[in-house]
Design a protein around this motif. Sequence first.
Motif, mmCIF file in Angstrom:
data_model
loop_
_atom_site.group_PDB
_atom_site.id
_atom_site.type_symbol
_atom_site.label_atom_id
_atom_site.label_comp_id
_atom_site.label_asym_id
_atom_site.label_seq_id
_atom_site.Cartn_x
_atom_site.Cartn_y
_atom_site.Cartn_z
ATOM 1 N N UNK A 144 39.356 30.164 36.348
ATOM 2 C CA UNK A 144 39.077 31.213 37.330
ATOM 3 C C UNK A 144 40.036 30.974 38.496
ATOM 4 N N UNK A 145 40.852 31.991 38.796
ATOM 5 C CA UNK A 145 41.864 31.891 39.840
ATOM 6 C C UNK A 145 41.645 33.000 40.860
ATOM 7 N N UNK A 146 42.006 32.720 42.097
ATOM 8 C CA UNK A 146 41.852 33.693 43.177
ATOM 9 C C UNK A 146 43.166 33.744 43.936
ATOM 10 N N UNK A 147 43.698 34.962 44.142
ATOM 11 C CA UNK A 147 44.960 35.101 44.855
ATOM 12 C C UNK A 147 45.185 36.529 45.309
ATOM 13 N N UNK A 203 51.077 39.841 39.073
ATOM 14 C CA UNK A 203 51.436 38.683 39.879
ATOM 15 C C UNK A 203 50.435 38.477 41.012
ATOM 16 N N UNK A 204 49.896 37.257 41.082
ATOM 17 C CA UNK A 204 49.043 36.840 42.190
ATOM 18 C C UNK A 204 49.753 35.705 42.921
ATOM 19 N N UNK A 205 49.703 35.737 44.253
ATOM 20 C CA UNK A 205 50.330 34.677 45.054
ATOM 21 C C UNK A 205 49.275 34.023 45.944
ATOM 22 N N UNK A 206 49.666 32.923 46.573
ATOM 23 C CA UNK A 206 48.789 32.172 47.475
ATOM 24 C C UNK A 206 47.472 31.845 46.786
#
Length: 136
Positions: A115-118, A128-131
Amino acid sequence: KTRNIIVSAVLLLSLVTGIFVYQFNKPPRNVKEEQALRITAEELFQQFSTNEQVANSLYLNKVVEVNGNVLDIKHTEQGKDVVILKSSDPMFGTSCTLEQHSGEPTNLKPGDNAVLKGICTGYLTDVVLIRGELIK
């Protein structure tokens, strides 16, 4: 009259300079504390690949929390980790560049659930997700 024009020009220039300095020095967004839109990596990829304009209106520059299976983990020259989550397309998926190199992503391996958050910056060949932050 000339004096009024000069004073107005100086005030306008000061205002523009102040706005520029504020924008340049404002702190980055804190992804951890922002409320996120939750979606699977597969659904997010499908929305962007089906209709990019609609997906941009929903997700662009917003914090998104995605879950999915890890396809690959790459490392940038800047020392950051990029986790790529699978989609139905065997070549592309959702990539998330993690903000801090914390060692956590090295515990991930292809096939693991993550699970990623960006912040969503759009669609190139991947969404594309950053930070990004590794949530789980």
